[in-house]
Design a protein around this motif. Structure first.
Motif, PDB file in Angstrom:
ATOM      1  N   VAL A 397       0.844  -1.196   0.000  1.00 18.92           N
ATOM      2  CA  VAL A 397       0.000   0.000   0.000  1.00 18.92           C
ATOM      3  C   VAL A 397       0.882   1.249   0.000  1.00 18.92           C
ATOM      4  CG1 VAL A 397      -1.773   1.300   1.240  1.00 18.92           C
ATOM      5  CG2 VAL A 397      -1.823  -1.200   1.271  1.00 18.92           C
ATOM      6  N   ARG A 398       0.698   2.103  -1.001  1.00 18.10           N
ATOM      7  CA  ARG A 398       1.447   3.360  -1.062  1.00 18.10           C
ATOM      8  C   ARG A 398       0.971   4.297   0.052  1.00 18.10           C
ATOM      9  NH1 ARG A 398       3.643   4.079  -6.313  1.00 18.10           N
ATOM     10  NH2 ARG A 398       4.464   2.023  -6.899  1.00 18.10           N
ATOM     11  N   GLY A 399       1.928   4.943   0.669  1.00 20.74           N
ATOM     12  CA  GLY A 399       1.592   5.873   1.739  1.00 20.74           C
ATOM     13  C   GLY A 399       1.510   5.231   3.109  1.00 20.74           C
ATOM     14  N   PHE A 400       1.747   3.910   3.182  1.00 26.62           N
ATOM     15  CA  PHE A 400       1.747   3.226   4.472  1.00 26.62           C
ATOM     16  C   PHE A 400       3.199   2.947   4.857  1.00 26.62           C
ATOM     17  CE2 PHE A 400       1.448  -0.091   7.586  1.00 26.62           C
ATOM     18  CZ  PHE A 400       0.242   0.113   8.243  1.00 26.62           C
ATOM     19  N   PHE A 401       3.707   3.677   5.844  1.00 24.96           N
ATOM     20  CA  PHE A 401       5.109   3.571   6.239  1.00 24.96           C
ATOM     21  C   PHE A 401       5.240   2.807   7.560  1.00 24.96           C
ATOM     22  CE2 PHE A 401       5.258   6.943   3.190  1.00 24.96           C
ATOM     23  CZ  PHE A 401       6.530   6.915   2.650  1.00 24.96           C
ATOM     24  N   LEU A 402       6.366   2.140   7.702  1.00 28.51           N
ATOM     25  CA  LEU A 402       6.648   1.378   8.903  1.00 28.51           C
ATOM     26  C   LEU A 402       7.781   2.019   9.702  1.00 28.51           C
ATOM     27  CD1 LEU A 402       6.625  -2.260   7.470  1.00 28.51           C
ATOM     28  CD2 LEU A 402       4.767  -1.068   8.610  1.00 28.51           C
ATOM     29  N   GLY A 403       7.629   2.018  11.010  1.00 26.68           N
ATOM     30  CA  GLY A 403       8.685   2.435  11.926  1.00 26.68           C
ATOM     31  C   GLY A 403       8.540   1.601  13.190  1.00 26.68           C
ATOM     32  N   CYS A 404       8.822   0.311  13.078  1.00 28.63           N
ATOM     33  CA  CYS A 404       8.530  -0.620  14.165  1.00 28.63           C
ATOM     34  C   CYS A 404       9.534  -1.771  14.153  1.00 28.63           C
ATOM     35  CB  CYS A 404       7.098  -1.163  14.044  1.00 28.63           C
ATOM     36  SG  CYS A 404       6.720  -1.841  12.402  1.00 28.63           S
ATOM     37  N   GLY A 405       9.369  -2.716  15.081  1.00 29.34           N
ATOM     38  CA  GLY A 405      10.246  -3.874  15.128  1.00 29.34           C
ATOM     39  C   GLY A 405      11.677  -3.524  15.505  1.00 29.34           C
ATOM     40  N   PHE A 406      11.873  -2.741  16.554  1.00 29.59           N
ATOM     41  CA  PHE A 406      13.213  -2.239  16.871  1.00 29.59           C
ATOM     42  C   PHE A 406      14.008  -3.120  17.832  1.00 29.59           C
ATOM     43  CE2 PHE A 406      11.946   1.365  14.518  1.00 29.59           C
ATOM     44  CZ  PHE A 406      13.112   2.025  14.170  1.00 29.59           C
ATOM     45  N   ASN A 407      13.488  -4.287  18.172  1.00 29.77           N
ATOM     46  CA  ASN A 407      14.282  -5.274  18.903  1.00 29.77           C
ATOM     47  C   ASN A 407      14.894  -4.704  20.183  1.00 29.77           C
ATOM     48  OD1 ASN A 407      14.423  -7.561  16.661  1.00 29.77           O
ATOM     49  ND2 ASN A 407      14.829  -5.610  15.650  1.00 29.77           N
ATOM     50  N   SER A 408      14.095  -3.995  20.935  1.00 24.58           N
ATOM     51  CA  SER A 408      14.458  -3.371  22.214  1.00 24.58           C
ATOM     52  C   SER A 408      15.456  -2.223  22.070  1.00 24.58           C
ATOM     53  CB  SER A 408      14.997  -4.402  23.211  1.00 24.58           C
ATOM     54  OG  SER A 408      16.331  -4.749  22.953  1.00 24.58           O
ATOM     55  N   ALA A 409      15.666  -1.738  20.848  1.00 27.24           N
ATOM     56  CA  ALA A 409      16.607  -0.625  20.629  1.00 27.24           C
ATOM     57  C   ALA A 409      15.899   0.633  20.134  1.00 27.24           C
ATOM     58  CB  ALA A 409      17.683  -1.046  19.631  1.00 27.24           C
ATOM     59  N   GLY A 410      14.597   0.726  20.371  1.00 24.57           N
ATOM     60  CA  GLY A 410      13.843   1.860  19.859  1.00 24.57           C
ATOM     61  C   GLY A 410      14.234   3.196  20.456  1.00 24.57           C
ATOM     62  N   MET A 411      14.682   3.198  21.704  1.00 22.24           N
ATOM     63  CA  MET A 411      15.091   4.461  22.317  1.00 22.24           C
ATOM     64  C   MET A 411      16.389   4.968  21.713  1.00 22.24           C
ATOM     65  SD  MET A 411      13.028   5.851  24.510  1.00 22.24           S
ATOM     66  CE  MET A 411      14.161   7.004  25.286  1.00 22.24           C
ATOM     67  N   MET A 412      17.414   4.110  21.648  1.00 23.30           N
ATOM     68  CA  MET A 412      18.711   4.625  21.207  1.00 23.30           C
ATOM     69  C   MET A 412      18.785   4.831  19.700  1.00 23.30           C
ATOM     70  SD  MET A 412      21.428   1.538  21.703  1.00 23.30           S
ATOM     71  CE  MET A 412      20.932  -0.165  21.789  1.00 23.30           C
ATOM     72  N   LEU A 413      18.007   4.105  18.915  1.00 23.83           N
ATOM     73  CA  LEU A 413      17.986   4.331  17.470  1.00 23.83           C
ATOM     74  C   LEU A 413      16.889   5.308  17.057  1.00 23.83           C
ATOM     75  CD1 LEU A 413      18.549   0.699  16.112  1.00 23.83           C
ATOM     76  CD2 LEU A 413      20.158   2.603  15.988  1.00 23.83           C
ATOM     77  N   GLY A 414      16.038   5.685  18.015  1.00 19.53           N
ATOM     78  CA  GLY A 414      14.850   6.469  17.689  1.00 19.53           C
ATOM     79  C   GLY A 414      15.136   7.796  17.008  1.00 19.53           C
ATOM     80  N   GLY A 415      16.109   8.549  17.505  1.00 17.47           N
ATOM     81  CA  GLY A 415      16.379   9.861  16.919  1.00 17.47           C
ATOM     82  C   GLY A 415      16.857   9.761  15.486  1.00 17.47           C
ATOM     83  N   GLY A 416      17.852   8.921  15.246  1.00 14.45           N
ATOM     84  CA  GLY A 416      18.372   8.765  13.890  1.00 14.45           C
ATOM     85  C   GLY A 416      17.346   8.180  12.946  1.00 14.45           C
ATOM     86  N   CYS A 417      16.625   7.146  13.399  1.00 10.72           N
ATOM     87  CA  CYS A 417      15.630   6.515  12.535  1.00 10.72           C
ATOM     88  C   CYS A 417      14.407   7.400  12.342  1.00 10.72           C
ATOM     89  CB  CYS A 417      15.224   5.163  13.113  1.00 10.72           C
ATOM     90  SG  CYS A 417      16.513   3.891  12.961  1.00 10.72           S
ATOM     91  N   GLY A 418      14.045   8.173  13.367  1.00  2.00           N
ATOM     92  CA  GLY A 418      12.937   9.106  13.211  1.00  2.00           C
ATOM     93  C   GLY A 418      13.231  10.161  12.160  1.00  2.00           C
ATOM     94  N   ARG A 419      14.472  10.642  12.135  1.00  2.00           N
ATOM     95  CA  ARG A 419      14.866  11.620  11.113  1.00  2.00           C
ATOM     96  C   ARG A 419      14.849  10.989   9.724  1.00  2.00           C
ATOM     97  NH1 ARG A 419      20.804  14.327  11.039  1.00  2.00           N
ATOM     98  NH2 ARG A 419      21.331  12.134  10.791  1.00  2.00           N
ATOM     99  N   GLU A 420      15.381   9.771   9.596  1.00  2.00           N
ATOM    100  CA  GLU A 420      15.404   9.116   8.286  1.00  2.00           C
ATOM    101  C   GLU A 420      13.998   8.813   7.803  1.00  2.00           C
ATOM    102  OE1 GLU A 420      18.158   8.755   6.362  1.00  2.00           O
ATOM    103  OE2 GLU A 420      18.989   9.956   7.989  1.00  2.00           O
ATOM    104  N   LEU A 421      13.126   8.391   8.711  1.00  2.00           N
ATOM    105  CA  LEU A 421      11.753   8.092   8.328  1.00  2.00           C
ATOM    106  C   LEU A 421      11.028   9.358   7.875  1.00  2.00           C
ATOM    107  CD1 LEU A 421       9.795   5.768   8.101  1.00  2.00           C
ATOM    108  CD2 LEU A 421       9.194   6.083  10.514  1.00  2.00           C
ATOM    109  N   ALA A 422      11.254  10.463   8.564  1.00  2.00           N
ATOM    110  CA  ALA A 422      10.651  11.734   8.159  1.00  2.00           C
ATOM    111  C   ALA A 422      11.147  12.147   6.775  1.00  2.00           C
ATOM    112  CB  ALA A 422      10.970  12.816   9.188  1.00  2.00           C
ATOM    113  N   HIS A 423      12.439  11.992   6.530  1.00  2.00           N
ATOM    114  CA  HIS A 423      13.008  12.310   5.222  1.00  2.00           C
ATOM    115  C   HIS A 423      12.423  11.402   4.150  1.00  2.00           C
ATOM    116  CE1 HIS A 423      16.082  13.083   2.137  1.00  2.00           C
ATOM    117  NE2 HIS A 423      16.424  14.149   2.841  1.00  2.00           N
TER     118      HIS A 423
END
Length: 483
Positions: A397-423
């Motif tokens: 589905v176009r327009g459906f983005f994922l930002g999940c499945g972080f294997n208990s590392a969502g806090m420390m990867l969150g800033g970098g991955c949040g920026r990449e996902l926004a981009h």
């Protein structure tokens, strides 16, 4: 009072036929029917909140450029970076309260050095956001504590790996030092260094506060025009088919109204699979129990760095004048029946499963053997087949983005991955090489194969064998770095 040392002896003394790790895993983790009371999710509700009865905290807009679903680390980081990049007509929907799912109980560790240059850059951005940017923008402290990090090398191969990490860190300006056992003892007097080859010390590693970080992120996003709505569970996602036969996101449905939008971001953690089903998107992750214990006060532990012993698969996180002890188990417990009502809740800790961490922790800090246990924390976390996150636009589905499945590392990867996902959302592609995280790395024949997802996720979750790590020709796998 329970003591760590007595907990180990109690578990070991139970009379039972000896089982191999594989047999134990099959009996405890893979059965859809509980085999004992300990394998039944026992929800200890810490807060009684009924989001549906209290209603949304804000009125729902009729439309939005993007709707982020999930108020955990990734959801808050994503909406913050979307707003910061200029997309301000965005909405974050949280079914309960911010961090209510899995973020609130996370250990919050941040290690700056990883074997991947991309991940080093992602982690560096997270650290900048929580330690500097947010405080400058809002005047609020996120709860960041810079107490340093210490990687333990109990064999020569591990020490060689840490030396390579130190070299990589120099490229990115990350201060680190390889210490001898004697130097390690000077830094961390309570540590047993008799079996050490050395350690890697990173002074500017630290610990994040989940609640403080997410609250500050949403305030900064709201100041830029974003809308954050709590107590608003999503009930459906409308999908339309365009003139070319391509499926696209149309709207997000809630029991309090519908928001028309061309973009949905799935940051729902262990609930991401259910959210994907609403739009016909396969989200290949699995929910497991992930735990740590918090000790009583330990004299002399104040201001010590966080410790990660990869060979023992254990971490020691400084928590004031105490320690949090956790890691990855060989026989994790799956959470098969993911409940929509699970908020600020915990499972009962299974000491049989958790015992290996206590043994490793006592070996590293012998004072723990006579230290009491103040509390146990066993909550759900989402894990994937290759122990890497799921990001990017879903192929179904176009327009459906994922930002999940972080294997208990969502806090420390969150800033970098949040920026990449926004981009990714704004420009159609990430700024960095994120193929290792892109959902499209999995063929559609695998994303719908529940047995494969379950067994590969379990295999990736298990800690790397200390025995294998000593054999020539065996390289360290990426997943050992995720706690």
């Amino acid at each position: 009072m329970a003591f760590l040392g007595s907990a180990v002896r109690r578990v070991v003394s139970v009379v039972r036929p000896p089982l191999s790790p594989l047999c134990r895993t099959t009996a405890r983790s893979y059965s859809s029917e509980p085999t004992s009371e300990k394998s039944v999710p026992y929800e200890k509700t810490l807060k009684q909140q009924d989001g549906a009865s209290s209603g949304p905290t804000k009125p729902l807009p009729r439309s939005a450029d993007a709707v982020v679903i999930g108020g955990g680390s990734l959801g808050c980081q994503t909406i913050y970076h979307l707003a910061k990049m200029g997309m301000t007509n965005v909405v974050l929907l949280e079914r309960d309260r911010l961090t209510a799912g899995t973020t609130w109980h996370t250990a919050g560790l941040l290690w700056q050095l990883r074997p991947s240059d991309v991940e080093v850059e992602l982690l560096a951005h997270t650290r900048n956001v929580i330690s500097k940017d947010l405080e400058e923008e809002t005047g609020l402290h996120t709860g960041w504590i810079q107490n340093g990090g210490l990687f333990i090398a109990s064999n020569k191969q591990r020490l060689d790996e840490y030396k390579r990490l130190m070299s990589l860190g120099k490229v990115y300006g990350i201060e680190s030092h390889v210490l001898s056992p004697a130097e390690t003892k000077d830094l961390y007097p309570l540590m047993n260094v008799d079996d050490l080859y050395g350690t890697l010390y990173v002074p500017k590693d630290g610990t994040m506060d989940p609640a403080g970080t997410c609250t500050t992120l949403t305030r900064a996003a709201s100041a830029r025009g974003a809308t954050v709505i709590e107590n608003c569970p999503v009930t459906g996602i409308q999908v339309r088919t365009d003139d070319f036969g391509i499926k696209r996101v149309k709207a997000v449905e809630t029991s309090h109204g519908t928001i028309e939008t061309p973009c949905v971001v799935n940051c729902a953690g262990v609930w991401a699979t259910k959210l994907g089903e609403m739009a016909g998107v396969k989200v290949p992750l699995i929910a497991m129990h992930h735990a740590y214990v918090v000790t009583e006060r330990i004299e002399g532990i104040q201001n010590m760095p966080n410790v990660r012993d990869h060979d023992a698969s254990v971490y020691l996180r400084l928590q004031g004048d105490a320690l949090s002890v956790g890691g990855y188990e060989h026989n994790p417990i799956f959470w098969d029946d993911v409940s929509d009502k699970f908020a600020f809740s915990l499972f009962d800790l299974d000491w049989d499963v958790f015992m290996q961490h206590i043994e490793g922790a006592i070996n590293r800090v012998p004072d723990l053997e006579k230290t009491g246990i103040k509390s146990t924390v066993c909550g759900p976390e989402s894990f994937t087949a290759d122990h890497k996150p799921l990001m990017g636009e879903a192929p179904e589905v176009r327009g459906f983005f994922l930002g999940c499945g972080f294997n208990s590392a969502g806090m420390m990867l969150g800033g970098g991955c949040g920026r990449e996902l926004a981009h990714w959302i704004i420009h159609g592609r990430p700024e960095k090489d994120m193929y290792g995280y892109d959902i499209r790395r999995f063929h559609n024949s695998l994303t719908d194969n529940q047995r494969w997802i379950r067994e590969r996720s379990h295999e990736s979750y298990q800690p790397y064998s200390p025995v294998l790590s000593r054999l020539p020709g065996i390289t360290y796998t990426s997943w050992i770095w995720y706690i």
